[in-house]
Design an enzyme around this catalytic site. Structure first.
Site, PDB file in Angstrom:
ATOM      1  N   ALA A 117       3.188   7.514  -7.538  1.00 17.55           N
ATOM      2  CA  ALA A 117       3.444   8.867  -7.023  1.00 17.55           C
ATOM      3  C   ALA A 117       4.792   9.414  -7.524  1.00 17.55           C
ATOM      4  O   ALA A 117       5.728   8.634  -7.707  1.00 17.55           O
ATOM      5  CB  ALA A 117       3.440   8.840  -5.502  1.00 17.55           C
ATOM      6  N   PRO A 118       4.890  10.703  -7.753  1.00 15.89           N
ATOM      7  CA  PRO A 118       3.905  11.757  -7.508  1.00 15.89           C
ATOM      8  C   PRO A 118       2.778  11.869  -8.535  1.00 15.89           C
ATOM      9  O   PRO A 118       1.880  12.671  -8.344  1.00 15.89           O
ATOM     10  CB  PRO A 118       4.761  13.030  -7.514  1.00 15.89           C
ATOM     11  CG  PRO A 118       5.933  12.703  -8.369  1.00 15.89           C
ATOM     12  CD  PRO A 118       6.199  11.245  -8.165  1.00 15.89           C
ATOM     13  N   CYS A 168      14.044   5.369 -15.019  1.00 16.76           N
ATOM     14  CA  CYS A 168      14.869   6.519 -15.396  1.00 16.76           C
ATOM     15  C   CYS A 168      16.316   6.164 -15.054  1.00 16.76           C
ATOM     16  O   CYS A 168      17.042   6.933 -14.458  1.00 16.76           O
ATOM     17  CB  CYS A 168      14.407   7.807 -14.721  1.00 16.76           C
ATOM     18  SG  CYS A 168      14.239   7.684 -12.944  1.00 16.76           S
ATOM     19  N   LYS A 185       2.754  10.436 -14.507  1.00 20.27           N
ATOM     20  CA  LYS A 185       2.391   9.449 -15.537  1.00 20.27           C
ATOM     21  C   LYS A 185       0.933   9.036 -15.366  1.00 20.27           C
ATOM     22  O   LYS A 185       0.233   8.773 -16.344  1.00 20.27           O
ATOM     23  CB  LYS A 185       3.321   8.237 -15.478  1.00 20.27           C
ATOM     24  CG  LYS A 185       4.755   8.607 -15.824  1.00 20.27           C
ATOM     25  CD  LYS A 185       5.688   7.424 -15.870  1.00 20.27           C
ATOM     26  CE  LYS A 185       7.131   7.877 -15.993  1.00 20.27           C
ATOM     27  NZ  LYS A 185       7.689   8.431 -14.745  1.00 20.27           N
ATOM     28  N   CYS A 227       3.254   1.971  -9.315  1.00 24.17           N
ATOM     29  CA  CYS A 227       4.189   2.764  -8.499  1.00 24.17           C
ATOM     30  C   CYS A 227       4.000   4.198  -8.962  1.00 24.17           C
ATOM     31  O   CYS A 227       4.762   4.722  -9.760  1.00 24.17           O
ATOM     32  CB  CYS A 227       5.614   2.295  -8.756  1.00 24.17           C
ATOM     33  SG  CYS A 227       5.882   0.566  -8.347  1.00 24.17           S
TER      34      CYS A 227
HETATM   35  N1  SAM Z   1       5.459   6.977 -11.829  1.00 22.60           N
HETATM   36  C1  SAM Z   1       5.775   8.095 -10.965  1.00 22.60           C
HETATM   37  C2  SAM Z   1       5.578   9.382 -11.746  1.00 22.60           C
HETATM   38  O1  SAM Z   1       5.724   9.384 -12.958  1.00 22.60           O
HETATM   39  O2  SAM Z   1       5.273  10.411 -11.132  1.00 22.60           O
HETATM   40  C3  SAM Z   1       7.164   7.966 -10.363  1.00 22.60           C
HETATM   41  C4  SAM Z   1       7.342   6.677  -9.584  1.00 22.60           C
HETATM   42  S1  SAM Z   1       8.837   6.539  -8.680  1.00 22.60           S
HETATM   43  C5  SAM Z   1      10.022   6.148  -9.897  1.00 22.60           C
HETATM   44  C6  SAM Z   1       8.635   5.014  -7.852  1.00 22.60           C
HETATM   45  C7  SAM Z   1       7.539   5.003  -6.793  1.00 22.60           C
HETATM   46  O3  SAM Z   1       7.320   3.652  -6.395  1.00 22.60           O
HETATM   47  C8  SAM Z   1       7.852   5.753  -5.505  1.00 22.60           C
HETATM   48  O4  SAM Z   1       6.888   6.751  -5.287  1.00 22.60           O
HETATM   49  C9  SAM Z   1       7.773   4.684  -4.405  1.00 22.60           C
HETATM   50  O5  SAM Z   1       7.202   5.163  -3.212  1.00 22.60           O
HETATM   51  C10 SAM Z   1       6.890   3.660  -5.053  1.00 22.60           C
HETATM   52  N2  SAM Z   1       6.994   2.270  -4.552  1.00 22.60           N
HETATM   53  C11 SAM Z   1       8.092   1.602  -4.151  1.00 22.60           C
HETATM   54  N3  SAM Z   1       7.780   0.326  -3.811  1.00 22.60           N
HETATM   55  C12 SAM Z   1       6.455   0.190  -4.031  1.00 22.60           C
HETATM   56  C13 SAM Z   1       5.534  -0.880  -3.872  1.00 22.60           C
HETATM   57  N4  SAM Z   1       5.929  -2.080  -3.422  1.00 22.60           N
HETATM   58  N5  SAM Z   1       4.237  -0.669  -4.189  1.00 22.60           N
HETATM   59  C14 SAM Z   1       3.820   0.534  -4.638  1.00 22.60           C
HETATM   60  N6  SAM Z   1       4.654   1.592  -4.805  1.00 22.60           N
HETATM   61  C15 SAM Z   1       5.948   1.422  -4.496  1.00 22.60           C
END
Ligand code: SAM
Length: 325
Positions: free
Chosen positions: A109-110, A244, A113, A107
């Site tokens: 984006a952005p 978070c 990490k 998961c």
């Molecule tokens: N790890 C990222 C960073 O540090 O920049 C932040 C991630 S954010 C907490 C959670 C992300 O999970 C969102 O961008 C969302 O679009 C994505 N997401 C939600 N369900 C998902 C899925 N089934 N598969 C992949 N990504 C998913």
């Protein structure tokens, strides 16, 4: 409100992007600009303007006075430093993916990490970075390009729909899972403060008409499904799960459910999960098990001066361990 005050008190954290700059060179550059390197004070609020220090837990993190604004700074604009909260830098460190490894950021984006993981892997090996949201994934592409990452393959789609048996993933050993969460630990984001107001105005229900309890249940079901999917990758051996959120429902309770349902995995011990970080999981939220709680990492904004954050790490039990069962 208290939240706004806390947000202001958080120091300016700058992660050195080791793709572009060594920590030593970053330090020199700030010194040349008139900043003074000091030992980190016990209370980071004592850092003075124009002072900075090297974080005690993370080798690639510099800490500045809370009023330092780097958004127009050349090192930030060029991607040499990344303005990232200290706690959100924990997961990539805990992942410990070595050079040449194959990893997944489920998961992503952005992508802060992902870019951190890429730097710790020294731009070698391979990282598949999944995200469901194409707009956010575009941002990840931009940010990771700017950061000089060359080992990332962005994938638009749900991580849950990927086939763990797909040959391209046959050597994936490291997975970083940072799924959507309530964001209840984020104190420096104004949109979160607005969310809270929304909840109050709607009898405790959010804009989808869900109560807090329903929302947390939906989130934790989703978080559990992401972890369990990661465990299906045949070579997965180190899986880092973070949020978070400050709610035990998304943290210790998720870990508890995973340990119950996935006997091939156990928690990585404290000695490989930021051992010198003092604040650990909450024992009473994980069956009073102090050993389990000690494997987990938590941060509390008012005391740790970071966002509220949670990190856990699952490792596959060794063959010998599994045979005992
Ligand atoms: N790890 C990222 C960073 O540090 O920049 C932040 C991630 S954010 C907490 C959670 C992300 O999970 C969102 O961008 C969302 O679009 C994505 N997401 C939600 N369900 C998902 C899925 N089934 N598969 C992949 N990504 C998913």
């Amino acid at each position: 409100s208290q939240k706004v005050k806390d947000a202001v008190l958080i120091p300016r954290y700058a992660r050195v992007n080791e793709h572009k700059l060594t920590v030593q060179k970053a330090i020199k550059s700030f010194q040349n600009e008139g900043y003074t390197l000091v030992d980190c004070p016990e209370d980071l609020r004592e850092l003075k303007l124009k002072e900075f220090c090297i974080d005690r837990h993370l080798h690639d993190m510099l800490i500045f006075h809370q009023k330092t604004d780097f958004h127009a700074h050349p090192l930030y604009v060029s991607g040499n430093i990344i303005l990232q909260d200290k706690a959100s830098c924990f997961p990539a460190h805990v992942c410990q993916a070595p050079k040449g490894a194959h990893a997944i950021d489920a998961c992503a984006a952005p992508g802060n990490k992902t870019s951190h993981l890429s730097a710790l892997m020294k731009n070698t090996g391979k990282i598949w970075a999944f995200d469901l949201d194409s707009r956010r994934l575009d941002l990840l592409k931009r940010l990771t390009n700017k950061a000089g990452c060359k080992n990332i393959t962005p994938v638009h789609g749900s991580f849950l729909e990927t086939n763990p048996e797909d040959a391209q993933f046959s050597n994936v050993e490291y997975l970083l899972l940072d799924p959507s969460c309530s964001g209840s630990g984020i104190i420096s984001r104004l949109d979160h403060l607005v969310d809270d107001e929304d909840e109050k105005e709607n009898d405790g229900k959010d804009s989808n008409g869900q109560t807090q309890e329903e929302r947390l249940k939906n989130l934790s079901d989703f978080q559990i499904s992401i972890i369990q999917h990661a465990m299906k990758f045949p070579k997965a051996k180190r899986i880092v799960y973070s949020t978070c959120s400050i709610h035990p429902d998304e943290n210790e309770h998720v870990v508890k459910a995973i340990l119950k349902n996935n006997p091939d995995f156990e928690l990585a011990k404290r000695d490989s999960v930021l051992p010198t970080w003092e604040r650990r999981g909450i024992p009473s939220e994980i069956d009073g098990n102090k050993d389990f709680a000690d494997c987990l990492v938590r941060t509390v904004p008012a005391e740790d001066l970071t966002n509220g954050f949670f990190v856990s790490c699952f490792i596959r039990k060794s063959a010998a361990e599994s045979n005992k069962r």
